[in-house]
Design a protein around this motif. Structure first.
Motif, PDB file in Angstrom:
ATOM      1  N   VAL A 132     -13.996   6.713  -7.437  1.00 28.13           N
ATOM      2  CA  VAL A 132     -14.374   5.765  -6.381  1.00 28.13           C
ATOM      3  C   VAL A 132     -14.056   4.332  -6.823  1.00 28.13           C
ATOM      4  CG1 VAL A 132     -16.330   4.775  -5.127  1.00 28.13           C
ATOM      5  CG2 VAL A 132     -16.116   7.249  -5.361  1.00 28.13           C
ATOM      6  N   TYR A 133     -14.429   4.032  -8.077  1.00 26.50           N
ATOM      7  CA  TYR A 133     -14.193   2.683  -8.582  1.00 26.50           C
ATOM      8  C   TYR A 133     -12.698   2.374  -8.612  1.00 26.50           C
ATOM      9  CZ  TYR A 133     -14.500  -1.432 -11.543  1.00 26.50           C
ATOM     10  OH  TYR A 133     -14.401  -2.700 -12.028  1.00 26.50           O
ATOM     11  N   ALA A 162      -3.863  -2.273  -9.022  1.00 29.71           N
ATOM     12  CA  ALA A 162      -4.330  -3.566  -8.512  1.00 29.71           C
ATOM     13  C   ALA A 162      -3.606  -4.717  -9.207  1.00 29.71           C
ATOM     14  CB  ALA A 162      -5.836  -3.691  -8.740  1.00 29.71           C
ATOM     15  N   ARG A 215      -4.920  -5.593  -1.373  1.00 31.12           N
ATOM     16  CA  ARG A 215      -5.417  -6.516  -0.344  1.00 31.12           C
ATOM     17  C   ARG A 215      -5.185  -7.981  -0.768  1.00 31.12           C
ATOM     18  NH1 ARG A 215      -7.434  -4.932   4.700  1.00 31.12           N
ATOM     19  NH2 ARG A 215      -6.338  -6.757   5.401  1.00 31.12           N
ATOM     20  N   TRP A 220      -7.442  -0.729  -3.975  1.00 36.05           N
ATOM     21  CA  TRP A 220      -7.380  -1.256  -2.611  1.00 36.05           C
ATOM     22  C   TRP A 220      -7.546  -2.772  -2.626  1.00 36.05           C
ATOM     23  CZ3 TRP A 220     -11.430  -3.806  -0.099  1.00 36.05           C
ATOM     24  CH2 TRP A 220     -11.197  -4.096   1.247  1.00 36.05           C
ATOM     25  N   LEU A 221      -8.525  -3.228  -3.400  1.00 32.83           N
ATOM     26  CA  LEU A 221      -8.805  -4.664  -3.467  1.00 32.83           C
ATOM     27  C   LEU A 221      -7.583  -5.428  -3.982  1.00 32.83           C
ATOM     28  CD1 LEU A 221     -11.224  -6.600  -2.994  1.00 32.83           C
ATOM     29  CD2 LEU A 221     -11.597  -6.539  -5.467  1.00 32.83           C
ATOM     30  N   SER A 235     -11.316  -2.243 -15.689  1.00 29.40           N
ATOM     31  CA  SER A 235     -11.944  -0.929 -15.816  1.00 29.40           C
ATOM     32  C   SER A 235     -13.133  -0.986 -16.771  1.00 29.40           C
ATOM     33  CB  SER A 235     -10.928   0.135 -16.246  1.00 29.40           C
ATOM     34  OG  SER A 235      -9.796  -0.441 -16.841  1.00 29.40           O
ATOM     35  N   ARG A 251       0.833  -1.197   0.000  1.00 33.58           N
ATOM     36  CA  ARG A 251       0.000   0.000   0.000  1.00 33.58           C
ATOM     37  C   ARG A 251       0.873   1.253   0.000  1.00 33.58           C
ATOM     38  NH1 ARG A 251      -3.556   1.709   5.064  1.00 33.58           N
ATOM     39  NH2 ARG A 251      -1.480   2.410   5.629  1.00 33.58           N
ATOM     40  N   GLY A 274      -6.356   2.875 -11.031  1.00 31.98           N
ATOM     41  CA  GLY A 274      -6.658   1.948  -9.940  1.00 31.98           C
ATOM     42  C   GLY A 274      -6.494   0.505 -10.387  1.00 31.98           C
ATOM     43  N   ALA A 297     -10.296   3.717  -6.809  1.00 30.22           N
ATOM     44  CA  ALA A 297      -9.782   3.580  -5.444  1.00 30.22           C
ATOM     45  C   ALA A 297     -10.128   2.200  -4.890  1.00 30.22           C
ATOM     46  CB  ALA A 297     -10.360   4.677  -4.550  1.00 30.22           C
ATOM     47  N   PHE A 298     -11.375   1.771  -5.148  1.00 36.84           N
ATOM     48  CA  PHE A 298     -11.814   0.480  -4.620  1.00 36.84           C
ATOM     49  C   PHE A 298     -11.015  -0.666  -5.249  1.00 36.84           C
ATOM     50  CE2 PHE A 298     -14.504  -3.275  -5.370  1.00 36.84           C
ATOM     51  CZ  PHE A 298     -14.611  -3.708  -4.051  1.00 36.84           C
ATOM     52  N   ILE A 299     -10.897  -0.642  -6.574  1.00 40.55           N
ATOM     53  CA  ILE A 299     -10.178  -1.711  -7.278  1.00 40.55           C
ATOM     54  C   ILE A 299      -8.717  -1.750  -6.832  1.00 40.55           C
ATOM     55  CG2 ILE A 299      -9.193  -2.248  -9.553  1.00 40.55           C
ATOM     56  CD1 ILE A 299     -11.814  -3.388  -9.430  1.00 40.55           C
TER      57      ILE A 299
END
Lengths: 549, 274
Positions: A518-519, A445, A529, A525-526, A490, A398, A441, A521-523
């Motif tokens: 938002v999408y 990922a 993770r 992060w995922l 995407s 991260r 993003g 950032a989420f992707i």
């Protein structure tokens, strides 16, 4: 001359100056033979390249002979020679260790004087596919342009002269290059030279498109008039001039090439003597007193002091320092930044672009997330020793992604705004930016996952080697698989964009900005993770994979 | 200290009081690279609080063993415990207790010496102020204060080993693993490193280092493990391993079966009339 003839009492049989020429020629042939003996693949490659070069050389000679009498023959001949000479000059930069007989560091301990050594090295350099090709070119060129006895006589001189200038050029560039590479600063510089070429190609590409439109060989006439006086093309230019009866010009042109050969030999000898008699530059650098600022501490000042404590701050700080200080990392960053800007903006300037081309920047910059651990080289062991849980690995990845975002986010915004400004289509701006964020993003990922799953070594020397032999497949899987996966990831945002355009909801295109952000950032992060447990569980494997450079 | 040494160095079953757990315990460790067996089933019990030397010729498997013990290389088979914790099952416990200076692996060389220490210390979870305090002292003691702002890439071999040692010591580990710490190091730096290591073991910590220089091992270590061709040939206190031999060098040559080789007449011209 045999050992028995040597004067009694001398430990080393005295070899007269010209005596070493056959030694070097034989050495070169032996090395060539032994190199081919090593593997059948290498032999096949060599034979194939030999056949192709021979065919090419023959075709070239036939072509040039056919050109005899053509009005543009003179122009073509000098330009071709200039291009080949340029190739000779650039070649040693790409393949610095191409020829073992010519590596001065292997000759340092031998009792050889510079002058005979240079002669022997020059002669042994004449053996090979490259010189053969050049010889064919020079020969064909002379046949194409020589008219009259004087021109033929000049041609007999011009052919070997052209070849010698080419070879001497390559050798002096190679030796100067080795000299440069003996200091750390020089090595850093050499790595960055790759990026000049990468960015240069973009401009050449756009330039070639222009030239293609302007048309014809005749447009190169003015260029040929200059090149005619540049060695080694001037030797062939002289043949052309003599054919036209301009003997004064011919003599001048020939003289330019002769002087060039002398000058190159002198430069080569000087570099070689320096190389063989002075200490390695890295020793000098280490002995230098520290010239950098004293005082202060590692926690850093300014921006760095704002970074969070714990693992995140130090990792971000180190990543950013490496972008600035590590030549390999810097080169790939600057290339990404430059190409990410050049492609959308130049396309926009030429009127053929769209604001959505700005997503290219996000893609290029997102690629920096790939092979994160490979960028560490074997120093990854320091990371491996401090990662003992999935949580540690998550924080590590991260932090690296955050450091990357610190540069890529503002840059993506900049590129999108500049592209939109050039095109004047502000309505598409939020959409393009949202799409860029989503893509960024997705690249982060997939980059994080690829870093954990497909790490590979990045060789630290040489500007053009980015993968160690044997890991090229891994690198391709990592980058291309990742890019395709990123495009798929995407997909929802791309689909939304297309739908908004097709269904004629242009007034709602701004929606793409928040959705994409938002999408993305989420992707991102995922991805980090999911990559964390893989990285934490594969530390020894990753270390082994990135330590091959 | 002396009584501790005896209980650890003697037979392992006869302890009346519970003997302290060994600093490192290795059981049936194997590693194979393709056809080549690098480590062929070794067992080791390294006592805590000792200066331990792992000696052997080049290619004996020392580096491979140390890499597996420190969690940098996955073994094919076998168990490794550091301070009673399994290296591969319990990395959280182990990694915080060990310091490592590997051989042949890079550092983050584009950081200055001080930045490298700052980075490693914080990565180890120490508070920033504490890292900076310790770094200053280590740089002073190791004679690196003058070049602390130079990039590590410009350091000499000796300086690299010293900055590597400093980063390995920064979090005050219980066990320190050093792979060839004196290789290519000048006598002055070697003496500095020695001084720091001796002080560190006096505090009760364990140092495990590998070397192929017998004189060095003999003068530094109180416990030795001899390795050759992927196997442990002997382990124990220095006097035990040395036995009746005049020096560790002689004992070692005997153990690996490489007694004095006579060159015979084959080099009779060497040193003759020129």
């Amino acid at each position: 001359m045999t050992v028995l003839d040597a004067p009694a009492g001398s430990a080393v049989p005295a070899v007269p100056g010209r005596g070493i020429v056959p030694v070097f020629v034989r050495l070169k042939l032996t090395l060539l033979r032994n190199g081919l003996r090593q593997s059948s693949g290498r032999r096949a490659a060599y034979v194939a390249s030999l056949v192709v070069t021979l065919l090419f050389a023959v075709a070239q000679v036939i072509g040039l002979v056919a050109l005899r009498g053509h009005a543009q023959a003179g122009t073509l001949v000098v330009l071709l020679t200039a291009v080949v000479a340029l190739g000779w000059a650039v070649m040693p930069l790409f393949f610095p260790s191409g020829d073992e007989t010519l590596d001065p560091s292997r000759l340092v301990m031998l009792p050889l004087r510079p002058r005979p050594l240079i002669g022997a090295l020059l002669v042994s350099s004449l053996i090979g596919i490259g010189p053969l090709f050049t010889l064919a070119l020079a020969l064909g060129s002379v046949i194409a342009v020589a008219h009259g006895a004087a021109a033929v006589v000049l041609g007999v001189v011009a052919v070997p002269l052209t070849l010698l200038v080419c070879v001497a050029l390559a050798r002096s560039v190679a030796t100067a290059n080795i000299r440069l590479l003996t200091s750390r600063k020089g090595r850093d510089l050499a790595v960055l030279s790759g990026l000049v070429i990468a960015v240069g190609i973009q401009f050449v590409n756009f330039g070639a498109q222009r030239l293609g439109r302007a048309g014809g060989l005749s447009s190169l006439e003015p260029l040929a008039d200059v090149v005619r006086w540049l060695p080694p093309a001037s030797a062939l230019g002289a043949v052309g001039s003599a054919s036209e009866g301009a003997y004064g010009t011919a003599f001048g042109q020939l003289l330019v090439s002769v002087l060039a050969l002398g000058g190159l030999m002198w430069l080569w000898q000087r570099s070689l003597v320096k190389l063989m008699t002075s200490p390695d530059g890295s020793t000098l650098a280490a002995a230098e007193p520290s010239a950098r600022r004293s005082g202060g501490d590692a926690s850093g000042s300014g921006l760095f002091s704002l970074f969070p404590e714990g693992r995140t701050g130090p990792v971000m700080q180190r990543s950013l320092r490496y972008v600035v200080r590590d030549p390999k990392t810097k080169a790939s960053w600057v290339t990404a930044l430059a190409i990410g800007m050049i492609v959308p903006v130049l396309n926009a300037v030429q009127g053929s672009g769209s604001v959505y081309f700005a997503c290219f920047a996000a893609g290029m910059l997102g690629m920096q997330m790939y092979n994160q651990f490979g960028q560490d080289t074997s120093a990854f062991w320091m990371v491996a020793l401090s990662v003992s849980s999935t949580r540690d690995a998550y924080l590590e990845l991260r932090a690296r992604a955050l450091a990357l975002l610190l540069i890529t986010l503002p840059y993506t915004v900049l590129v999108t705004v500049v592209t939109a400004a050039v095109l004047g289509s502000w309505t598409a701006l939020p959409g393009a930016m949202g799409l860029s964020f989503a893509l960024l993003g997705a690249m982060l990922a997939t980059g994080a996952l690829a870093s954990a799953q497909f790490p590979y070594s990045i060789p630290q020397d040489g500007a053009f080697k980015n993968v160690v032999p044997g890991q090229a497949g891994l690198a391709w899987i990592s980058i291309f698989g990742g890019m395709i996966a990123a495009a798929v990831l995407s997909g929802p945002v791309i689909a939304l964009t297309i739908w908004l355009h097709v269904a004629d909801h242009q007034d709602q295109l701004w929606l793409l900005l928040p959705v994409g952000a938002v999408y993305g950032a989420f992707i991102g992060w995922l991805g980090v993770r999911l990559a964390a447990p893989r990285a934490a569980g594969r530390l020894p494997e990753i270390l082994a994979a990135v330590s091959k450079g | 200290m002396p009584d501790q040494a005896e209980s650890a160095g003697g037979t392992d079953t006869a302890g009346v009081a519970p003997a302290p757990p060994p600093a490192v315990r290795v059981e049936g460790l194997w590693k194979r690279f393709g056809e080549q067996v690098a480590v062929a089933g070794i067992d080791l019990d390294l006592p805590a609080g000792k200066f331990i030397g792992l000696v052997g010729p080049n290619g004996a498997g020392k580096t491979t063993t140390l890499s597996m013990v420190t969690g940098l290389l996955r073994p094919d088979m076998g168990r490794i415990e550091v301070g009673g914790h399994d290296v591969w099952r319990d990395p959280v416990e182990v990694k915080s207790r060990i310091g490592v200076l590997p051989e042949g692996l890079r550092l983050f060389e584009r950081l200055s010496g001080r930045e490298l220490l700052g980075y490693t210390g914080r990565l180890r979870g120490l508070p920033g102020a504490e890292v900076d305090k310790r770094a200053t002292q280590l740089l002073d003691v190791l004679d690196l204060a003058g070049s602390q702002h130079k990039l590590v890439v410009d350091y000499s071999t000796g300086m690299r080993k010293k900055i590597g040692l400093a980063s390995a010591l920064l979090h005050n580990p219980e066990v320190l693993f050093l792979d060839e710490p004196f290789e290519g190091v000048d006598p002055v730096s070697a003496q500095t490193i020695r001084g720091v290591l001796e002080r560190y073991t006096r505090s009760g910590a364990t140092v495990v280092f590998s070397s192929h220089v017998m004189e060095l091992v003999e003068s530094l270590c109180d416990w030795v493990a001899v390795m050759a061709a992927g196997r442990i040939r002997a382990q124990g206190t220095l006097t035990e391993v040395r036995g009746d031999a005049a020096s560790l060098q002689d004992a070692f040559l005997e153990l690996v079966g490489a007694g004095a080789r006579d060159t015979g007449d084959s080099l009779d011209w060497l040193g003759g009339a020129r």
